[in-house]
Scaffold this active site. Structure first.
Site, PDB file in Angstrom:
ATOM      1  N   PRO A  21      -1.173 -13.773  31.157  1.00  0.00           N
ATOM      2  CA  PRO A  21      -0.517 -12.637  30.500  1.00  0.00           C
ATOM      3  C   PRO A  21      -1.481 -11.996  29.500  1.00  0.00           C
ATOM      4  O   PRO A  21      -2.616 -12.460  29.335  1.00  0.00           O
ATOM      5  CB  PRO A  21       0.619 -13.320  29.739  1.00  0.00           C
ATOM      6  CG  PRO A  21       0.000 -14.627  29.305  1.00  0.00           C
ATOM      7  CD  PRO A  21      -0.962 -15.031  30.416  1.00  0.00           C
ATOM      8  N   ALA A  33       4.763 -10.061  25.223  1.00  0.00           N
ATOM      9  CA  ALA A  33       4.002 -10.581  26.365  1.00  0.00           C
ATOM     10  C   ALA A  33       4.822 -10.525  27.634  1.00  0.00           C
ATOM     11  O   ALA A  33       6.051 -10.432  27.591  1.00  0.00           O
ATOM     12  CB  ALA A  33       3.573 -12.023  26.098  1.00  0.00           C
ATOM     13  N   ASN A  34       4.132 -10.584  28.773  1.00  0.00           N
ATOM     14  CA  ASN A  34       4.803 -10.786  30.059  1.00  0.00           C
ATOM     15  C   ASN A  34       4.853 -12.283  30.349  1.00  0.00           C
ATOM     16  O   ASN A  34       4.042 -13.041  29.837  1.00  0.00           O
ATOM     17  CB  ASN A  34       3.991 -10.131  31.173  1.00  0.00           C
ATOM     18  CG  ASN A  34       4.202  -8.642  31.248  1.00  0.00           C
ATOM     19  OD1 ASN A  34       4.330  -7.979  30.224  1.00  0.00           O
ATOM     20  ND2 ASN A  34       4.219  -8.128  32.462  1.00  0.00           N
ATOM     21  N   ARG A  35       5.750 -12.682  31.242  1.00  0.00           N
ATOM     22  CA  ARG A  35       5.750 -14.060  31.730  1.00  0.00           C
ATOM     23  C   ARG A  35       4.612 -14.221  32.719  1.00  0.00           C
ATOM     24  O   ARG A  35       4.512 -13.473  33.681  1.00  0.00           O
ATOM     25  CB  ARG A  35       7.035 -14.351  32.489  1.00  0.00           C
ATOM     26  CG  ARG A  35       8.261 -14.430  31.657  1.00  0.00           C
ATOM     27  CD  ARG A  35       9.424 -14.856  32.555  1.00  0.00           C
ATOM     28  NE  ARG A  35      10.698 -14.546  31.934  1.00  0.00           N
ATOM     29  CZ  ARG A  35      11.255 -15.289  30.987  1.00  0.00           C
ATOM     30  NH1 ARG A  35      10.651 -16.386  30.550  1.00  0.00           N
ATOM     31  NH2 ARG A  35      12.408 -14.942  30.459  1.00  0.00           N
ATOM     32  N   SER A  36       3.747 -15.176  32.501  1.00  0.00           N
ATOM     33  CA  SER A  36       2.716 -15.509  33.488  1.00  0.00           C
ATOM     34  C   SER A  36       2.101 -16.843  33.114  1.00  0.00           C
ATOM     35  O   SER A  36       1.699 -17.042  31.971  1.00  0.00           O
ATOM     36  CB  SER A  36       1.616 -14.442  33.507  1.00  0.00           C
ATOM     37  OG  SER A  36       0.533 -14.876  34.311  1.00  0.00           O
TER      38      SER A  36
END
Ligand code: CTP
Ligand code: CA
Length: 231
Positions: A21, A33-36
């Site tokens: 992310p 943030a994005n989920r990654s």
């Protein structure tokens, strides 16, 4: 050369991979943030390295280790990721797997934001640079540019739009909707993936497999493409 063994398919070829992310700060203790997990991007970097490529991984914050045999740069924000990627050009291929935050807070306060009588703050958001589109339309564009598309609906139609808009050769489309059913809790963080490879020539649907197997197949695709389009 009959004396040597089979040389590795991607020996010496520089390939940039982004993974993980990005974190976009709001104040000293908070971020967007994005989920990654970075699992898929790191697996791709490792698979390319096993084919002999000179892999330059640019990773956002993840908890998994740097892949073996890969030169890894760690960044936090989308703007840092973009600068790190562009500093690695020229390269023969770029595989953009990172889940880049689309927006960041316009301001980052130096002091922690406090609760108070004013109630919850409202954030003014601004759009982050599109790293993939920047590379896809770059004066030093790599021979092969691959993006991912995380979609929850209209997976193919959206992937085809991204292929054109971002100047990519391939978009690896995956359905990240929670009910896609292949990983408990969704594809993010899970070990399995089911992707469709979208190019100007059409769509190739790969069966569900481990992220490591997706990485192997994608590395083979990169090797085939680079070995037929360059000397
Ligand atoms: N990407 C990027 N920089 C961004 C946003 C996305 O490099 N600022 C890359 C991702 O790494 C991925 C591809 O673009 O390879 C598609 O990301 P995705 O989030 O699916 O698409 P977006 O263009 O951001 O569109 P949206 O999120 O609105 O669907
Ligand atoms: Ca996005």
């Amino acid at each position: 050369d009959l004396v040597k063994g089979p040389s590795k398919l991607l020996a010496g070829r520089r390939i940039i991979v982004t993974s993980g992310p990005t974190h976009e700060p709001i104040d000293p203790v908070r971020y967007i943030a994005n989920r990654s997990s970075g699992k898929q991007g790191h697996a791709i970097a490792a698979a390319l390295a096993r084919l002999g490529a000179d892999v330059r991984l640019v990773s956002g914050p993840v908890t998994i280790p740097d892949p073996a045999g890969v030169s890894t740069t760690h960044v936090e924000t989308a703007r840092q990721m973009q600068a790190a990627v562009e500093a690695l050009l020229p390269a023969e291929a770029a595989i953009m797997v990172a889940a880049v935050a689309d927006w960041r807070s316009e301001t980052e306060t130096n002091e922690k934001m406090k609760k108070g009588a004013g109630g919850p703050p409202s954030l003014q958001m601004v759009e982050n640079p599109d790293i993939l589109a920047g590379i896809g339309h770059h004066a030093q564009r790599p021979t092969l540019v691959v993006g991912f598309a995380a979609e929850t609906q209209d997976v193919l139609a959206n992937a085809e739009k991204k292929l054109a808009k971002k100047g990519a050769d391939f978009i690896v489309a995956n359905d990240v909707s929670h009910d896609s059913g292949i990983n408990p809790g969704g594809v993010m963080g899970g070990a399995r993936n089911r992707v469709k490879i979208v190019s100007r020539d059409g769509v190739d649907e790969w069966p569900e497999m481990d992220k490591d197997a997706v990485a192997e197949k994608l590395a083979d695709l990169v090797a085939r493409h680079l070995n037929t389009t360059t000397v």
